[in-house]
Design an enzyme around this catalytic site. Structure first.
Site, PDB file in Angstrom:
ATOM      1  N   CYS A   1       1.339  -6.884   6.966  1.00 49.90           N
ATOM      2  CA  CYS A   1       0.183  -7.162   7.845  1.00 49.90           C
ATOM      3  C   CYS A   1       0.112  -8.649   8.160  1.00 49.90           C
ATOM      4  CB  CYS A   1      -1.114  -6.654   7.231  1.00 49.90           C
ATOM      5  SG  CYS A   1      -1.499  -7.413   5.660  1.00 49.90           S
TER       6      CYS A   1
ATOM      7  N   ASP B   1      -3.048  -1.410  -8.301  1.00 45.14           N
ATOM      8  CA  ASP B   1      -3.596  -2.602  -7.648  1.00 45.14           C
ATOM      9  C   ASP B   1      -3.853  -3.641  -8.737  1.00 45.14           C
ATOM     10  OD1 ASP B   1      -5.063  -3.025  -4.649  1.00 45.14           O
ATOM     11  OD2 ASP B   1      -5.642  -4.436  -6.218  1.00 45.14           O
ATOM     12  N   SER B   2      -3.709  -4.909  -8.369  1.00 49.89           N
ATOM     13  CA  SER B   2      -3.922  -5.956  -9.375  1.00 49.89           C
ATOM     14  C   SER B   2      -5.410  -6.213  -9.599  1.00 49.89           C
ATOM     15  CB  SER B   2      -3.224  -7.255  -8.948  1.00 49.89           C
ATOM     16  OG  SER B   2      -3.690  -7.633  -7.683  1.00 49.89           O
TER      17      SER B   2
ATOM     18  N   PHE C   1      -0.495  -1.511  -4.130  1.00 47.52           N
ATOM     19  CA  PHE C   1      -1.465  -2.307  -3.339  1.00 47.52           C
ATOM     20  C   PHE C   1      -2.498  -1.328  -2.748  1.00 47.52           C
ATOM     21  CE2 PHE C   1       2.749  -4.232  -3.081  1.00 47.52           C
ATOM     22  CZ  PHE C   1       2.530  -5.529  -3.534  1.00 47.52           C
TER      23      PHE C   1
ATOM     24  N   ARG D   1      -1.938   6.750   7.353  1.00 47.78           N
ATOM     25  CA  ARG D   1      -2.301   7.644   6.235  1.00 47.78           C
ATOM     26  C   ARG D   1      -2.119   9.099   6.658  1.00 47.78           C
ATOM     27  NH1 ARG D   1      -7.520   4.284   5.822  1.00 47.78           N
ATOM     28  NH2 ARG D   1      -6.875   2.584   4.467  1.00 47.78           N
TER      29      ARG D   1
ATOM     30  N   ASP E   1       2.015  -1.581   0.588  1.00 48.56           N
ATOM     31  CA  ASP E   1       1.129  -2.167   1.619  1.00 48.56           C
ATOM     32  C   ASP E   1       0.518  -3.461   1.084  1.00 48.56           C
ATOM     33  OD1 ASP E   1      -0.412  -2.551   3.876  1.00 48.56           O
ATOM     34  OD2 ASP E   1      -2.002  -1.188   3.231  1.00 48.56           O
TER      35      ASP E   1
HETATM   36  N1  SAH Z   1      -3.328  -0.013   1.258  1.00 47.64           N
HETATM   37  C1  SAH Z   1      -4.712  -0.410   1.176  1.00 47.64           C
HETATM   38  C2  SAH Z   1      -4.950  -1.839   1.625  1.00 47.64           C
HETATM   39  C3  SAH Z   1      -4.167  -2.879   0.874  1.00 47.64           C
HETATM   40  S1  SAH Z   1      -4.931  -4.449   0.843  1.00 47.64           S
HETATM   41  C4  SAH Z   1      -5.567   0.591   1.937  1.00 47.64           C
HETATM   42  O1  SAH Z   1      -5.015   1.498   2.578  1.00 47.64           O
HETATM   43  O2  SAH Z   1      -6.783   0.460   1.912  1.00 47.64           O
HETATM   44  C5  SAH Z   1      -3.968  -5.261  -0.332  1.00 47.64           C
HETATM   45  C6  SAH Z   1      -4.325  -4.939  -1.788  1.00 47.64           C
HETATM   46  O3  SAH Z   1      -3.297  -5.525  -2.594  1.00 47.64           O
HETATM   47  C7  SAH Z   1      -5.628  -5.516  -2.297  1.00 47.64           C
HETATM   48  O4  SAH Z   1      -6.417  -4.480  -2.830  1.00 47.64           O
HETATM   49  C8  SAH Z   1      -5.235  -6.495  -3.419  1.00 47.64           C
HETATM   50  O5  SAH Z   1      -6.123  -6.469  -4.524  1.00 47.64           O
HETATM   51  C9  SAH Z   1      -3.873  -5.966  -3.820  1.00 47.64           C
HETATM   52  N2  SAH Z   1      -2.924  -6.915  -4.409  1.00 47.64           N
HETATM   53  C10 SAH Z   1      -2.717  -8.212  -4.078  1.00 47.64           C
HETATM   54  N3  SAH Z   1      -1.679  -8.716  -4.764  1.00 47.64           N
HETATM   55  C11 SAH Z   1      -1.199  -7.721  -5.552  1.00 47.64           C
HETATM   56  C12 SAH Z   1      -0.120  -7.592  -6.466  1.00 47.64           C
HETATM   57  N4  SAH Z   1       0.679  -8.623  -6.704  1.00 47.64           N
HETATM   58  N5  SAH Z   1       0.097  -6.416  -7.058  1.00 47.64           N
HETATM   59  C13 SAH Z   1      -0.727  -5.350  -6.827  1.00 47.64           C
HETATM   60  N6  SAH Z   1      -1.764  -5.405  -5.965  1.00 47.64           N
HETATM   61  C14 SAH Z   1      -2.006  -6.562  -5.335  1.00 47.64           C
END
Ligand code: SAH
Length: 399
Positions: free
Chosen positions: A343, A257-258, A235, A219, A303
């Site tokens: 990850c 985010d979903s 995400f 970040r 991510d």
């Molecule tokens: N980048 C974030 C961590 C990501 S964790 C940070 O820095 O804190 C992954 C995230 O992806 C979760 O919040 C989950 O709800 C979301 N997610 C999972 N599948 C998804 C999709 N198909 N589209 C959008 N978001 C999604």
């Protein structure tokens, strides 16, 4: 205390001698137990070679990874052991300037094998230590871990200890494991600081222990590329990358985010940092968002959650990463920057790189690799346990 003895097949001690902390069930020649029964899941066991020479002490588990090693020395796993281990993990974070830093008061205190404690994660959030056990054996020691934490921290620095193991032990445990406070000296702080960015904390309802501490340094790097830029954070979870981009002077940030809950959380974090007029959030699947949204972005962050949960699912995961990255590479502005991550522990750095290359070939744009990213040093990798390196990322310049 007398423990069961695990005798390994001849030559199966090699990886242990190289200090790899796992013993697979196939390496076991026989188990010697006074009660003539199999040790229970989570029981402490002693591991010896074919000649009955001591190799290690660890937690037994009735699964593919049959023993997770706690010590390669013949020592008792008593309160002194836990005090020593937690203290040593703390001292590393002290070296990393995380334990008394006015700009950052949340960090990972124990990173499982990386800190010689397989199955144990402890994240520290501005006074509250959140414990997450990934093995029954580790959870059996929770009271000693609590004592060790109290021993290690200055009183003012440890307000509460919360056990968040219910989800991580759900499949393994015969009895129900509750998420609960194991210690609470006063009301916890529910706002934390990371490089001076403020975040609402919620270890009770949040994913994992509540916040993705592993992206802290990535970040920070993102901030260098976002001044005056239009940024898309997909995400986004609680909006870590979005807050950094706005702090660094981004002209506009969109967070996707979903999960509705995650988006509510992003909005709260945006308000907490005072950036509401430059930010918009969207509850949407990321690919769907790309399909429906025609805006162009200077910087995009991808991510996603771990697409491969195990080796068996790597093929589908690779296809998923390729599709996602190809979509973003098509969309991004000329001269744009893509931060892309995986990850998944089961996807190696090389496989990830090759997958991004395949996506770039499909899209046909010229791309330069600017940075290779990883997890920060409070998520250390035990050199003898390369499986511990799970987070990989690339920063790409798309011409
Ligand atoms: N980048 C974030 C961590 C990501 S964790 C940070 O820095 O804190 C992954 C995230 O992806 C979760 O919040 C989950 O709800 C979301 N997610 C999972 N599948 C998804 C999709 N198909 N589209 C959008 N978001 C999604």
């Amino acid at each position: 205390m007398k423990t069961a003895t695990i005798v390994l097949h001849k030559d199966k001690e090699k990886s242990l001698e190289r200090k790899h902390p796992w013993i697979f069930s196939g390496a076991i020649h026989k188990i010697i137990n006074e009660t003539a029964q199999m040790p229970e899941d989570g029981e402490l066991v002693t591991v010896v070679n074919f000649k009955n020479e001591f190799l290690a002490v660890g937690h037994f588990s009735n699964s593919n990874i049959a023993v997770r090693v706690l010590s390669f020395e013949e020592e008792e796993i008593n309160q002194d052991f836990w005090n020593k281990k937690i203290k040593s993990a703390f001292q590393l974070r002290e070296k990393l300037n995380l334990t008394s830093n006015p700009e950052t008061n949340m960090y990972r205190l124990v990173h499982a094998e990386g800190d010689g404690l397989p199955g144990l994660v402890i994240d520290y959030y501005n006074g509250t230590a959140v414990i997450q056990c990934h093995s029954i054996g580790m959870h059996n020691h929770k009271n000693q871990i609590v004592e060790a934490l109290k021993n290690c921290f200055d009183k003012k620095m440890l307000i509460a200890i919360y056990d968040k193991s219910s989800e991580s032990l759900f499949k393994q445990s015969q009895t129900e494991i509750k998420n609960e406070y194991l210690f609470e000296a006063s009301k916890p702080n529910f706002v934390g600081l990371e490089n001076n960015c403020k975040f609402n904390l919620d270890w009770i309802n949040g994913q994992k222990t509540g916040f993705f501490l592993d992206q802290r340094e990535n970040r920070n790097l993102l901030a260098k590329y976002t001044n005056g830029k239009k940024v898309l954070n997909t995400f986004c979870y609680s909006g870590g990358f979005s807050i950094y981009a706005l702090t660094a002077g981004a002209s506009e940030v969109h967070s996707v985010d979903s999960s509705q809950k995650a988006i509510e959380w992003v909005d709260e974090n945006i308000r907490l940092n005072g950036f509401h007029n430059k930010h918009q959030s969207f509850v949407s699947d990321t690919l769907q968002f790309f399909k429906q949204n025609c805006e162009e972005y200077d910087v995009i962050i991808l991510d996603p959650p771990a697409y491969a949960k195990s080796k068996k699912t790597t093929h589908n995961a690779i296809q998923g990463y390729k599709r996602l990255n190809a979509t973003a590479l098509r969309k991004i502005k000329s001269g744009g920057i893509l931060f892309t991550f995986s990850c998944s522990q089961a996807i190696s750095r090389k496989v990830f790189y090759d997958t991004i290359t395949a996506a770039a070939i499909e899209v046909g744009r010229n791309i330069k690799v600017l940075h290779h990213l990883s997890q920060p040093p409070d998520h250390p990798v035990n050199l003898f346990h390369p499986e511990g390196e799970y987070l990989k990322g690339l920063v790409l310049l798309i011409e």
